[in-house]
Structures are given as C-alpha cells and as structure tokens.
Design a protein around this motif. Structure first.
Motif, mmCIF file in Angstrom:
data_model
loop_
_atom_site.group_PDB
_atom_site.id
_atom_site.type_symbol
_atom_site.label_atom_id
_atom_site.label_comp_id
_atom_site.label_asym_id
_atom_site.label_seq_id
_atom_site.Cartn_x
_atom_site.Cartn_y
_atom_site.Cartn_z
ATOM 1 N N LYS A 311 0.841 -1.192 0.000
ATOM 2 C CA LYS A 311 0.000 0.000 0.000
ATOM 3 C C LYS A 311 0.877 1.244 0.000
ATOM 4 C CE LYS A 311 -3.662 -2.571 0.379
ATOM 5 N NZ LYS A 311 -4.538 -2.807 -0.804
ATOM 6 N N ALA A 313 0.236 4.228 1.017
ATOM 7 C CA ALA A 313 0.136 5.013 2.245
ATOM 8 C C ALA A 313 1.040 4.492 3.353
ATOM 9 C CB ALA A 313 -1.313 5.048 2.728
ATOM 10 N N HIS A 314 1.388 3.202 3.310
ATOM 11 C CA HIS A 314 2.303 2.658 4.313
ATOM 12 C C HIS A 314 3.618 3.439 4.333
ATOM 13 C CE1 HIS A 314 0.323 -1.610 4.078
ATOM 14 N NE2 HIS A 314 -0.423 -0.730 4.714
ATOM 15 N N THR A 316 4.105 6.643 2.367
ATOM 16 C CA THR A 316 3.968 8.099 2.232
ATOM 17 C C THR A 316 3.463 8.770 3.509
ATOM 18 O OG1 THR A 316 1.755 7.817 1.264
ATOM 19 C CG2 THR A 316 3.618 8.005 -0.264
ATOM 20 N N LYS A 317 2.850 8.027 4.432
ATOM 21 C CA LYS A 317 2.413 8.665 5.683
ATOM 22 C C LYS A 317 3.604 9.217 6.461
ATOM 23 C CE LYS A 317 2.380 4.552 8.693
ATOM 24 N NZ LYS A 317 1.545 3.716 9.600
ATOM 25 N N SER A 337 -2.385 12.697 1.669
ATOM 26 C CA SER A 337 -3.342 12.202 2.660
ATOM 27 C C SER A 337 -4.637 11.726 2.023
ATOM 28 C CB SER A 337 -3.653 13.303 3.693
ATOM 29 O OG SER A 337 -2.500 13.675 4.409
ATOM 30 N N GLU A 338 -5.065 12.410 0.976
ATOM 31 C CA GLU A 338 -6.330 12.078 0.334
ATOM 32 C C GLU A 338 -6.216 10.935 -0.664
ATOM 33 O OE1 GLU A 338 -7.680 15.663 -1.466
ATOM 34 O OE2 GLU A 338 -8.291 16.607 0.431
ATOM 35 N N GLN A 339 -5.053 10.791 -1.317
ATOM 36 C CA GLN A 339 -4.951 9.859 -2.441
ATOM 37 C C GLN A 339 -4.150 8.582 -2.165
ATOM 38 O OE1 GLN A 339 -6.672 10.432 -5.249
ATOM 39 N NE2 GLN A 339 -7.408 12.365 -4.398
ATOM 40 N N ALA A 340 -3.189 8.646 -1.254
ATOM 41 C CA ALA A 340 -2.260 7.523 -1.120
ATOM 42 C C ALA A 340 -2.907 6.262 -0.573
ATOM 43 C CB ALA A 340 -1.075 7.926 -0.242
ATOM 44 N N HIS A 341 -4.017 6.403 0.166
ATOM 45 C CA HIS A 341 -4.651 5.221 0.760
ATOM 46 C C HIS A 341 -5.598 4.520 -0.199
ATOM 47 C CE1 HIS A 341 -7.826 8.238 1.188
ATOM 48 N NE2 HIS A 341 -8.678 7.231 1.290
ATOM 49 N N LYS A 342 -5.887 5.119 -1.346
ATOM 50 C CA LYS A 342 -6.878 4.559 -2.262
ATOM 51 C C LYS A 342 -6.341 3.312 -2.965
ATOM 52 C CE LYS A 342 -9.346 8.879 -3.134
ATOM 53 N NZ LYS A 342 -9.815 9.851 -4.165
#
Length: 362
Positions: A311, A313-314, A316-317, A337-342
């Motif tokens: 993922k 977001a793992h 980029t967070k 924050s808005e896109q990386a978890h998609k």
C-alpha cells in the motif's frame, strides 16, 4: 548454543566461519554506533517502522535509528520474527525490545543479532497501560535488580551491544535516589550506553500522551548522572525540539541526544542538517531529491504483497512532514493524505503531490 549469522536485514549472510563474521562485523559496527549515537531518533510505536527509517536514512547518513518496540514474547512465543525485518540501507539501526523475562529477552536479543542488528535496546521508559500490564517499559524502573538480570542475560546470549532506555523515575520515586541506583546496577551488569528520558513517568493517573508533557523535565539530574558515571555513554531524551538545542546539549557535556516527535514531524530540519551540524560532514540532500530517491523503494513495496504490504500510504504517511514550513507544504500533505490510501495508488500520486506543491510555491 546460539550461533551468530548476521543477516544484514532480510538477506542471510553466506555460510562460513561464524566466529570470523562476528570478529569482522561487530567491532566495526561498535565504532559506527559510538559515533552515530551522538544523535538518534527515538523509537516510537506506529511511527518508526522500516519505511520511516528508510526515509530518515536518506536524509542523514549517520544518525542512529531505532525500531519501534518489539516485545520479546511476540518473537519467542508468537513466532513474529517478521517484525525484525529491515532494509540493510537503514544501518546503523538498533532494535528496541520490550519485556521483563530474562530468558525470553535473551532469546529475542539473539534473534535480533542474527538478523543483523548491532544494538539491542531494552525499553524501561514506556508508560502505557498496555506495556505496564506486561511488566514492560517504565514500570521496570521499580525493579533495577530485574533489569540488571535481563541485561546480563541479553549480553551473554549474543554479540550485539545491549543498551537501555529509561526514565528518571516513576510515580512517587525520588529520581535523585532511584536513578543513580538504577544506573549502578545496569552498569554492573555490563551496559555501557544508556538513553535517559529526563522526565518522570506517572503510571497512575496520566495517559501516555500526558506523560510526554506534564511531569517536568530535569536535565540537571541527567547531567549529574554524567558526572557520577563518567565512563557511561549517556544520551539525553525528552523535550528536544531542534537540532540547535541538541547541539547545545552535546556542547554542555552530553554524549548523545535522542529526538522523538520533532524528528518525525519535521525530518528535513532535524535530519537533513544533522550530518553537518552534529557529525561535521556535509548537509543531506534536498527533500525533493529525497522524494525522488524513494521511488525505487516505493515501487518495490507496491510490488511486494508477501507480507501484507503493497500500500502506498504505508510509506507516504511518513513523508508528510518533508516540506514542513515551506511554500506548498500544505498541498503536498493534502494530496498524499487524500490519495495515497486509495486502492491502486502508485508512484504517480507522489509525482502529482510534488507538482501541486511546486505550483503552489510558484
């Protein structure tokens, strides 16, 4: 009998003379650790994972990095050896263990050394209820003899350096009495390096978050310990918010400084300057170059589903604070924050965030 085979992260070293491997690897790493420990990033649960550490290493070649706390029971009883995974590029990196059983801690320390960690740190400072219930963390300040026993067992079990991170005391203890006795016992057990969080922990009545701010800092007491134990390498921790403050503490006589939240939330100001300000080398790379250097790592992570990863977001967070205080930083944080978890989010999200930041800063 424990046989040491340094794995340097996820890759086991070739078979051969284990004694020769120890002789070649650990003394060299000991020298690296001694220098690196002038500045370290605190072990922080849910923050200093392997993705965070890889990013931090790109910013600073020398700063000592720590894992999140890994409990000895999870490794020994839970067969959770995957928690020890790290990239060789993270070195110098230390493993922090939680536990209070000397036998389990010895076995867990041996696992850590076999994986390639040159330092094994025992957590005697975390005040959380969950840690207390397992007799881990700051509650161990109440039993210096047990901590010494644990350290002896860990030292005897493996070749990596064993260190301790502690508080100045807990609850109604008098730190001026408790801390010298605690240090005396662990030094007698063979510990040569310690990090002291210069704040008492209140185990009853305060949350872990409140324990970061409410009990007053006592830097003077930590400096007194340096006078009492001149041969003990002491790093000070707690309330350090800038690299300049760290430099002042080093100049005043501390052997090392450990920085926590400030290094995580503002990694560029702390770590990108660290090699210059703390170690006397050149400054680290520009954060834009760091982002670009993360591409191969991110793409490899996205392609690796073997451990439930993959993922965006793992990774980029941990990158949200790279441009803190700079023009366009808000757009960078918002888009990631808005896109990386998609589902399906990939490197293009990072490129878009960079472009949005640069456009906003123009």
């Amino acid at each position: 009998m424990f046989v040491f085979r340094p794995r340097f992260g996820s890759n086991r070293a070739g078979e051969g003379d284990d004694t020769a491997q120890v002789a070649q690897y650990m003394p060299a790493m000991s020298l690296v650790l001694h220098k690196a420990a002038r500045l370290s990033v605190a072990p922080m649960m849910d923050w200093t994972d392997r993705h965070c550490r890889y990013l931090h290493r790109l910013l600073s070649k020398h700063t000592l990095l720590y894992t999140e706390m890994v409990t000895a029971p999870a490794l020994v009883r839970g067969q959770a050896r995957h928690l020890l995974r790290f990239d060789p590029a993270e070195q110098p990196v230390a493993l922090q263990l939680g536990g209070s059983d000397p036998i389990e801690l010895a076995e867990a320390a041996a696992m850590g050394a076999e994986e390639g960690y040159p330092e094994i740190n025992l957590n005697c400072g975390c005040p959380s209820d969950r840690v207390q219930s397992g007799s881990f963390g700051a509650v161990l300040m109440e039993d210096a003899a047990l901590v010494a026993l644990c350290c002896r067992a860990m030292i005897a079990a493996q070749p990596a350096e064993v260190t301790v991170k502690c508080r100045i005391g807990v609850d109604d203890q008098d730190p001026s009495e408790v801390l010298p006795e605690f240090l005396s016992q662990i030094v007698a057990a063979g510990v040569n390096r310690v990090t002291i969080h210069a704040r008492k922990a209140w185990l009853q009545g305060l949350s872990p978050k409140e324990n970061r701010d409410i009990p007053p800092l006592d830097y003077d007491l930590v400096f007194e310990m340096k006078q009492l134990f001149p041969n003990l390498h002491i790093s000070i921790n707690g309330g350090v918010a800038s690299l300049d403050q760290a430099r002042e503490l080093l100049d005043a006589g501390m052997d090392g400084v450990m920085i926590g939240r400030a290094a995580y939330h503002n990694p560029t100001d702390i770590l990108q300057r660290a090699d210059d300000v703390i170690y006397g080398g050149g400054a680290g790379p520009d954060p834009v170059d760091v982002v670009l250097a993360m591409r191969p790592y991110i793409e490899a992570h996205l392609a690796d589903d073997s451990r439930g990863g993959g993922k965006l977001a793992h990774v980029t967070k941990h990158m949200l604070g790279l441009f803190a205080g700079r023009p366009g930083a808000r757009q960078w944080r918002r888009l990631l924050s808005e896109q990386a978890h998609k589902p399906g989010a990939g490197w293009s999200v990072v490129e878009d965030a960079l472009a949005a930041m640069e456009q906003a800063a123009a």
